[in-house]
Motif scaffolding. Structure first.
Motif: not given
Length: 263
Positions: A212, A227, A229, A235, A237
């Motif tokens: 991400c 995915y 993010c 971050s 994921k």
């Protein structure tokens, strides 16, 4: 006595031809990663060529003591010729072009030398590598721009000593450009490249994984997944699955029916 001298000279000549033929064969087939040991010099030589770019120094009994690359001594003379002399041009009759282990497979372009931040190379479609050096003082290579720039802090120079026994058979991510990763083998670094720009090499899993870099939804190798993010303090994921009969559309960043994907 004369016959003995002539016989010795003929043996040396034949041996030289055999060694030259062997070097040509090895160059055509590419490097053989069996051992880091240096072969002995030819009889009567204390300096010789280990390969097309490496000079080796030997004792009087032809035992190899050490070696160095011509490129490291003088970038303008990268080829080893004759009795271990660095030259601007290749030796006549010797084919020096070979697949370079620093060239990722099927990915032509410029790449760094992870063992020396001032050195880089251009790799063609056949994985042949053409080495280059940053010539200006205190300049290092930048993979993002494929050019050299002025080093302002120590972190600008990323390099790993693959000759260090602690690093042999160990994987590394090329930190300045984490889509690249390499293995320190007994014969030096072997470079690889993750297939997608969004991927980085995971040292624990030993495979390329999506990373991400901004908030949003992004394509997954499985078209029925994506995915997601999200950023809070760091971050995060998440792997999400589309509802039945839907597939993820990267352009719209959502799951759509197949008919909508084709329109």
């Amino acid at each position: 006595m004369l016959r003995s001298v002539i016989l010795v000279l003929l043996i040396i000549a034949v041996y030289g031809e055999e060694q030259n033929a062997l070097r040509q064969l090895i160059s055509k087939r590419g490097p053989v990663a069996l051992s880091r040991a240096i072969s002995s010099c030819k009889q009567g030589r204390r300096q010789d060529c280990e390969d097309c770019s490496t000079v080796k120094i030997c004792s009087y009994d032809q035992t190899a003591l050490t070696s160095y690359r011509c490129q490291d001594v003088d970038p303008a003379k990268p080829y080893c010729t004759g009795e271990g002399i660095c030259s601007e041009t290749q030796e006549d009759g010797v084919v020096c072009n070979e697949a370079n282990e620093l060239c990722p497979m099927n990915s032509p372009g410029f790449y760094p030398d992870p063992s020396n931040c001032t050195r880089y190379l251009y790799c063609d479609s056949e994985m042949l590598g053409y080495e280059q050096n940053c010539l200006a003082v205190n300049n290092v290579y930048n993979q993002t721009t494929a050019a050299c720039f002025l080093k302002r802090r120590s972190s600008d120079c990323f390099q790993v000593d693959c000759k260090n026994s602690r690093n042999i058979n160990k994987w590394f991510v090329y930190t300045p450009f984490p889509q690249l990763y390499f293995l320190c083998s007994s014969n030096g670094a072997i470079m690889f490249k993750c297939p997608r720009e969004t991927d980085v090499f995971d040292l624990d899993l030993k495979r390329c994984e999506f990373e991400c870099r901004e908030a949003g939804r992004f394509a997954h190798p499985n078209v029925r997944m994506y995915y997601e993010c999200a950023f809070v303090s760091t971050s995060k994921k998440f792997e999400q699955t589309c509802p039945p009969l839907l597939e993820f559309n990267a352009k719209d960043q959502k799951c759509l029916e197949k008919n909508d994907l084709m329109s």
